[in-house]
Scaffold this motif. Sequence first.
Motif, short mmCIF file in Angstrom:
data_model
loop_
_atom_site.label_atom_id
_atom_site.label_comp_id
_atom_site.label_asym_id
_atom_site.label_seq_id
_atom_site.Cartn_x
_atom_site.Cartn_y
_atom_site.Cartn_z
N THR A 113 0.82 -1.21 0.00
CA THR A 113 0.00 0.00 0.00
C THR A 113 0.86 1.27 0.00
OG1 THR A 113 -0.19 -0.22 2.40
CG2 THR A 113 -2.00 -1.05 1.08
N GLU A 114 2.03 1.23 0.66
CA GLU A 114 2.92 2.40 0.62
C GLU A 114 3.44 2.64 -0.80
OE1 GLU A 114 3.42 4.63 2.76
OE2 GLU A 114 3.01 3.82 4.73
N LEU A 115 3.68 1.57 -1.54
CA LEU A 115 4.14 1.76 -2.93
C LEU A 115 3.01 2.25 -3.83
CD1 LEU A 115 6.79 -0.90 -3.89
CD2 LEU A 115 7.04 1.33 -2.87
N VAL A 116 1.78 1.88 -3.50
CA VAL A 116 0.64 2.47 -4.23
C VAL A 116 0.63 3.98 -4.00
CG1 VAL A 116 -1.87 2.60 -4.36
CG2 VAL A 116 -0.75 0.38 -4.17
N ALA A 117 0.89 4.38 -2.75
CA ALA A 117 0.96 5.81 -2.43
C ALA A 117 2.10 6.47 -3.21
CB ALA A 117 1.15 6.01 -0.93
N CYS A 118 3.28 5.82 -3.26
CA CYS A 118 4.42 6.37 -4.01
C CYS A 118 4.04 6.61 -5.47
CB CYS A 118 5.62 5.42 -3.95
SG CYS A 118 6.47 5.37 -2.37
N ALA A 119 3.38 5.61 -6.05
CA ALA A 119 2.99 5.73 -7.46
C ALA A 119 1.98 6.85 -7.67
CB ALA A 119 2.42 4.41 -7.95
N ALA A 120 1.07 7.03 -6.70
CA ALA A 120 0.09 8.12 -6.80
C ALA A 120 0.78 9.47 -6.71
CB ALA A 120 -0.95 7.97 -5.70
N TYR A 121 1.79 9.59 -5.83
CA TYR A 121 2.52 10.85 -5.71
C TYR A 121 3.33 11.14 -6.98
CZ TYR A 121 1.43 10.03 -0.79
OH TYR A 121 0.78 9.78 0.39
N LEU A 122 3.86 10.09 -7.60
CA LEU A 122 4.57 10.27 -8.86
C LEU A 122 3.62 10.77 -9.94
CD1 LEU A 122 7.28 9.87 -10.39
CD2 LEU A 122 6.47 7.58 -10.99
N ALA A 123 2.40 10.25 -9.93
CA ALA A 123 1.40 10.67 -10.92
C ALA A 123 1.00 12.13 -10.73
CB ALA A 123 0.16 9.78 -10.82
N TYR A 124 1.25 12.70 -9.57
CA TYR A 124 0.98 14.12 -9.33
C TYR A 124 1.80 14.97 -10.30
CZ TYR A 124 0.67 18.56 -6.76
OH TYR A 124 0.46 19.87 -6.39
N TRP A 125 3.05 14.53 -10.56
CA TRP A 125 3.92 15.23 -11.50
C TRP A 125 3.81 14.68 -12.92
CZ3 TRP A 125 7.77 14.11 -7.18
CH2 TRP A 125 7.85 15.19 -6.29
N PHE A 126 3.61 13.36 -13.02
CA PHE A 126 3.57 12.70 -14.33
C PHE A 126 2.28 11.91 -14.45
CE2 PHE A 126 8.00 12.90 -12.86
CZ PHE A 126 8.55 13.72 -13.85
N PRO A 127 1.17 12.60 -14.73
CA PRO A 127 -0.13 11.93 -14.76
C PRO A 127 -0.25 10.86 -15.83
CG PRO A 127 -0.30 14.19 -15.57
CD PRO A 127 1.06 14.06 -14.98
N GLY A 128 0.64 10.89 -16.80
CA GLY A 128 0.58 9.89 -17.87
C GLY A 128 1.15 8.54 -17.47
N VAL A 129 1.87 8.48 -16.34
CA VAL A 129 2.48 7.22 -15.89
C VAL A 129 1.42 6.39 -15.15
CG1 VAL A 129 4.25 6.15 -14.44
CG2 VAL A 129 4.75 8.27 -15.69
N PRO A 130 1.10 5.18 -15.63
CA PRO A 130 0.10 4.35 -14.93
C PRO A 130 0.55 4.02 -13.51
CG PRO A 130 0.65 3.44 -17.11
CD PRO A 130 1.65 4.51 -16.82
N ILE A 131 -0.42 3.85 -12.62
CA ILE A 131 -0.11 3.53 -11.23
C ILE A 131 0.71 2.24 -11.14
CG2 ILE A 131 -1.08 2.86 -8.99
CD1 ILE A 131 -1.34 5.81 -9.52
N TRP A 132 0.33 1.22 -11.93
CA TRP A 132 1.05 -0.06 -11.84
C TRP A 132 2.51 0.09 -12.25
CZ3 TRP A 132 3.34 -1.92 -16.20
CH2 TRP A 132 2.86 -1.48 -17.44
N ALA A 133 2.78 0.97 -13.22
CA ALA A 133 4.15 1.19 -13.64
C ALA A 133 4.96 1.88 -12.54
CB ALA A 133 4.18 2.02 -14.92
N GLY A 134 4.34 2.84 -11.88
CA GLY A 134 5.00 3.51 -10.77
C GLY A 134 5.31 2.54 -9.63
N ILE A 135 4.36 1.61 -9.36
CA ILE A 135 4.59 0.61 -8.32
C ILE A 135 5.80 -0.25 -8.65
CG2 ILE A 135 3.63 -1.47 -7.24
CD1 ILE A 135 0.85 -0.19 -7.59
#
Length: 475
Positions: A113-135
């Motif tokens: 769940t913390e990595l889901v949060a990391c991916a969501a925060y990354l999407a704040y800057w790069f909305p085109g990056v899928p959550i699963w890719a950020g994870i």
Amino acid sequence: MTSSTTDIPQGDGHLARSLGHGQMAMIAMGSALGTGLFLGSGEAIGIAGPAVIISFAVGSLIAATIALAMGEMASRHPVRGGFGTLAARYLSPFWGYLSRWLYWIVTVCVTGTELVACAAYLAYWFPGVPIWAGILLFAAVIIAINLATVGSFGVIEFFLSSIKVIAVVVFILIGALLVLFGMPGQPAAGFSALTADGGFAPMGWPAVWIALSVVMFSFGGIELLSITAAEAKDPARSIRTAARTTIVRLAFFYVLCIGIVLCLVPWQQAAGTGGDVATSPFVMVFDRIGVPGAAHITNLLVLIAALSAANANLYAGSRILHSLASDGLAPRIAAHLTARRVPAVGIAFSSIGLVGAALLAFTGVGGVFGYMMSLVVFSVIMVWALILVTYLSFRRHGGHGTSFRMPGGVVTACGGLVGLAAVFATVFVRPSMQIAAMVGIPAVLVATILYVAVGRRRLVPEDIDAAFEEAEALR
């Protein structure tokens, strides 16, 4: 007498003792000082209003009993598996088995769940990056960190946690300046907001108790003090320092930060700050003094906070699984260490939460994480209670710390158990706690059945004894 790392036998099964006391404290801080402070405090404020300050103060006292009890036991027995191995010795092998498997489940769920949060925060800057890719991106980062030597892990986690600590200190200094002295053209806020809009306890005093069900889990992660003992350079000194400083820092940070937020922001407005970065209490305070890019600064901080917490939980999960495997309660392959004295197989198994999080994000399945976190809530309460019960048995059998003792001893531990019982009692009034019980109780029953059917026959008591003999020789 303390052994140096060069004196430690490096046979398969012996973890390397490379962590300093500062690193141990920061690893525990890395897990406990997470997004709950930076973003998630709004839910607790919404339940109790300004009186949530009392909830955080009481919560810190309960957490202190757990940290200090672990500190005393671990200073005497710095065993692999920490509190779980201690429970196996001082309670019964079953309770050692259950506490470790429950905590492993906690680490797996929290890491994902913390990595889901990391991916969501990354999407704040790069909305085109899928959550699963950020994870997957951040999963690769923390797995690489954990596969390095434990010394390297300690240095990196110390750095990540230090960033969070510095950010919190800066926040407290700026907030205190605004509350007590104000700024040019901006008068001091004072403490009037604490009693405005319905008074200090607008939701009534019972709400202070109910808010504990949210507040207590802001302190989750202090268990790492016990687990890291097996890899400390100087267990007695490191545990003594880490146990004292960690709980003081956490109590100071949480209580002071929440107090400052409630002095500067109307509590109804602060109660809605759990949703996104742009409405974080940190952003509100930074915006108040005109800090440019406050949302971007806060996004970086919460990303680091979540990454650090995921990193620390993956570490904890791999060490717990290593201890279970060493005692015959998990596949023996998980006890294998690499040439760097790292449980690579344990890290791989403990990464299941990362893979699951990526798959759930990719398939778009919803609602699963709510149940995962409910299981975390239930498991943490059980683990904390077992730590204190183990401590009571430890003292009853004449045990005591060699260089560190919990003030109040048995009386303090009993007070902590009463506090945990009060937290669990919120199950009667909070739906989320009812879900926690509905998920957690069946999980305990399944674990018990597996122990009776399989684990009890595989357990070799000599393995537990060996862990204590190893710790005694290296202490």
